[in-house]
Design a protein around this motif. Structure first.
Motif, short mmCIF file in Angstrom:
data_model
loop_
_atom_site.label_atom_id
_atom_site.label_comp_id
_atom_site.label_asym_id
_atom_site.label_seq_id
_atom_site.Cartn_x
_atom_site.Cartn_y
_atom_site.Cartn_z
N GLY A 92 -13.54 -12.68 82.46
CA GLY A 92 -13.68 -11.40 83.13
C GLY A 92 -12.55 -10.42 82.94
N PHE A 93 -11.86 -10.44 81.80
CA PHE A 93 -10.74 -9.54 81.59
C PHE A 93 -11.22 -8.10 81.40
CE2 PHE A 93 -7.51 -7.35 79.08
CZ PHE A 93 -6.42 -7.55 79.89
N GLY A 94 -10.55 -7.16 82.04
CA GLY A 94 -10.89 -5.75 81.90
C GLY A 94 -9.99 -4.89 82.76
N VAL A 95 -10.44 -3.67 82.99
CA VAL A 95 -9.69 -2.70 83.78
C VAL A 95 -10.65 -2.05 84.76
CG1 VAL A 95 -8.39 -0.53 83.70
CG2 VAL A 95 -8.06 -2.25 81.91
N CYS A 96 -10.20 -1.81 85.98
CA CYS A 96 -10.97 -1.03 86.94
C CYS A 96 -10.08 0.10 87.46
CB CYS A 96 -11.48 -1.89 88.09
SG CYS A 96 -10.21 -2.71 89.07
N HIS A 97 -10.70 1.14 87.96
CA HIS A 97 -9.99 2.28 88.54
C HIS A 97 -10.36 2.35 90.01
CE1 HIS A 97 -8.52 3.83 84.71
NE2 HIS A 97 -9.66 3.37 84.23
N THR A 98 -9.35 2.44 90.86
CA THR A 98 -9.61 2.44 92.29
C THR A 98 -10.38 3.67 92.72
OG1 THR A 98 -7.48 3.48 92.72
CG2 THR A 98 -7.57 1.07 92.83
N LYS A 99 -11.20 3.46 93.73
CA LYS A 99 -11.95 4.53 94.37
C LYS A 99 -11.39 4.69 95.79
CE LYS A 99 -16.11 3.45 91.75
NZ LYS A 99 -15.68 2.25 91.04
N LYS A 100 -12.04 5.47 96.59
CA LYS A 100 -11.59 5.70 97.96
C LYS A 100 -11.48 4.38 98.71
CE LYS A 100 -12.58 8.38 102.07
NZ LYS A 100 -13.51 9.27 102.74
#
Length: 98
Positions: A38-46
């Motif tokens: 599951g390697f990857g990148v996420c961007h935070t939301k509110k």
């Protein structure tokens, strides 16, 4: 009209990207190895931040799990001879350090 809309859309995407935090996603990492699942990148939301869950056995890291998490809270607890450390942070890639 379409060019104007497209320009506005691109600008909005850049602004959102600039104010969100980039977190590392890894669903299975061991101390001596790289991310296995599951390697990857996420961007935070509110109301989200970067989160890491570290599982220790006899003070030795066994597993690291990282992701973007909504309403994250720092916790540490012991269960069945293992220590679970749930940490939250809010700067780029902060959740991937051992």
């Amino acid at each position: 009209m379409n060019k104007r809309f497209l320009s506005l859309f691109c600008l909005t995407c850049l602004i959102v990207e600039a104010i969100s935090t980039r977190c590392i996603i890894c669903h299975l990492r061991t101390h001596s190895d790289r991310c296995r699942r599951g390697f990857g990148v996420c961007h935070t939301k509110k109301n989200e931040s970067c989160m890491s869950l570290k599982i220790f056995l006899n003070n030795t890291l066994q597993v690291l799990y990282t992701v973007c998490q909504k309403f994250c809270k720092n916790l540490t607890y012991d269960f069945h001879n293992r220590t679970y450390v749930h940490e939250c942070c809010d700067y780029n890639s902060c959740n991937y350090r051992l």
